[in-house]
Enzyme design. Structure first.
Site, PDB file in Angstrom:
ATOM      1  N   MET A 163      38.168  28.181  -9.477  1.00  0.00           N
ATOM      2  CA  MET A 163      38.924  27.062  -8.922  1.00  0.00           C
ATOM      3  C   MET A 163      38.658  26.932  -7.428  1.00  0.00           C
ATOM      4  SD  MET A 163      42.446  26.532 -10.986  1.00  0.00           S
ATOM      5  CE  MET A 163      43.379  27.845 -10.228  1.00  0.00           C
ATOM      6  N   LEU A 184      36.580  30.450  -2.551  1.00  0.00           N
ATOM      7  CA  LEU A 184      35.912  31.681  -2.962  1.00  0.00           C
ATOM      8  C   LEU A 184      36.213  32.837  -2.021  1.00  0.00           C
ATOM      9  CD1 LEU A 184      32.385  30.300  -3.974  1.00  0.00           C
ATOM     10  CD2 LEU A 184      34.457  30.475  -5.353  1.00  0.00           C
ATOM     11  N   HIS A 214      35.008  36.589  -6.161  1.00  0.00           N
ATOM     12  CA  HIS A 214      34.147  35.566  -6.767  1.00  0.00           C
ATOM     13  C   HIS A 214      32.666  35.866  -6.495  1.00  0.00           C
ATOM     14  CE1 HIS A 214      37.894  32.997  -6.122  1.00  0.00           C
ATOM     15  NE2 HIS A 214      37.700  32.933  -7.427  1.00  0.00           N
ATOM     16  N   GLY A 265      36.476  37.550 -14.145  1.00  0.00           N
ATOM     17  CA  GLY A 265      37.003  38.758 -13.510  1.00  0.00           C
ATOM     18  C   GLY A 265      38.138  39.357 -14.305  1.00  0.00           C
ATOM     19  N   ASP A 293      42.321  38.459 -13.988  1.00  0.00           N
ATOM     20  CA  ASP A 293      43.040  37.563 -14.904  1.00  0.00           C
ATOM     21  C   ASP A 293      42.852  38.088 -16.328  1.00  0.00           C
ATOM     22  OD1 ASP A 293      43.940  35.303 -13.069  1.00  0.00           O
ATOM     23  OD2 ASP A 293      41.802  35.423 -12.613  1.00  0.00           O
ATOM     24  N   SER A 341      42.610  34.133  -4.403  1.00  0.00           N
ATOM     25  CA  SER A 341      42.693  32.982  -3.501  1.00  0.00           C
ATOM     26  C   SER A 341      44.113  32.782  -2.999  1.00  0.00           C
ATOM     27  CB  SER A 341      42.210  31.716  -4.217  1.00  0.00           C
ATOM     28  OG  SER A 341      40.866  31.854  -4.622  1.00  0.00           O
TER      29      SER A 341
END
Length: 296
Positions: free
Chosen positions: A30, A33, A37, A147, A150, A186
């Site tokens: 989303m 970064l 990421h 990743g 999550d 983020s």
């Protein structure tokens, strides 16, 4: 690196790459970064000839009271970071491109979506599963890189790939952490300075429960109780959940058995910022404590 904003153009590019026998890896993000990421893009480069990084803040995975409008965005910065990490393409559609007028199809995954995040964010995984399916159909990857931070989302993506017979290899990369153990996210930019100094308590709670497991504790309620006890040392923390479950199904047995693969899951608010974290463990053989294995 090329920036693509049209679905049709991205599909055409992927078709040409596949016709040229190139292996494609997609890294769905989303945006905004960070090093986590970047590590996913680096992993994608290890596996594939071509890396496509997607930048799309997906409105359908946010509830009306969540942070869609204030979610951090910096397109130019994201492009620079992705390019420096050797992403070959950025796919960055706008909302109307992804959800044109009349869009009415959703993708629903059951069972693994019905607790934890699914309880506190009831519409979240419907949005996730729909956008992931769309991104796979657009980028046509051989590999999809996600990743572990999550964690429940990775179970949802695995179900999509397996249940819909997608010819995609799912790769789960380890969570990157700050020096105090806080998982990179983020949303960490939302934390006030005083809150950021306290955020390491989440990782400490996970590590303490791992130590209890290494010593032979198998009672789920006792392990959960210790997670909650440690987290509540920071009065500003409001716990959504802090639990341990079987890693593949998210079932919650009363006692864990030797060899069980489990996941410690935490979601909490620190001030106004919602943070999540997890860690996978394997319960030790009580006859041989040296069999204890922990990952990530």
């Amino acid at each position: 690196m090329k920036v693509v904003k049209s679905i049709k153009e991205m599909q055409n590019i992927s078709d040409l790459l596949r016709a040229d026998n190139k292996k494609i890896a997609v890294v769905p993000t989303m945006g905004y970064l960070h090093n986590g990421h970047i590590s996913l893009i680096e992993k994608a480069n290890e596996l594939a000839d071509i890396v496509i990084t997607t930048l799309f803040v997906n409105p359908t995975q946010f509830a009306p009271n969540e942070d869609f409008n204030k979610y951090p965005r910096d397109f130019d910065r994201d492009c620079e970071l992705a390019s420096n990490a050797n992403s070959d393409y950025i796919f960055a559609p706008n909302t109307l491109e992804m959800y044109p007028i009349g869009h009415s199809t959703i993708v629903l995954v059951s069972k693994v979506t019905e607790k934890f995040e699914g309880t506190f964010r009831p519409s979240h995984f419907q949005g996730v599963s729909t956008i992931v399916t769309k991104l796979f159909n657009i980028t046509k990857p051989h590999f999809a890189i996600f990743g572990q931070k999550d964690y429940q989302q990775t179970l949802v993506v695995r179900r999509i790939i397996e249940d819909l017979n997608m010819d995609i290899d799912l790769v789960i990369a380890a969570t990157l952490r700050e020096n105090d153990g806080l998982a990179m996210s983020s949303r960490n930019v939302y934390l006030q300075e005083s809150e950021r100094k306290k955020a390491g308590i989440i990782f400490r709670a996970i590590e303490e429960v791992k130590r209890l497991i290494a010593k032979g504790e198998t009672n789920r309620k006792i392990l959960n109780s210790n997670l909650h006890k440690i987290l509540r040392e920071v009065v500003e923390i409001k716990i959504d959940y802090a639990s341990i479950a079987l890693a593949d199904s998210l079932e919650e047995p009363e006692y864990f058995l030797s060899g069980d693969k489990a996941v410690i899951l935490i979601a909490c608010y620190l001030g106004k910022t919602r943070l999540i974290d997890n860690s996978i463990i394997i319960f030790p053989n009580k006859l041989n404590e040296s069999n204890f294995i922990e990952s990530f």
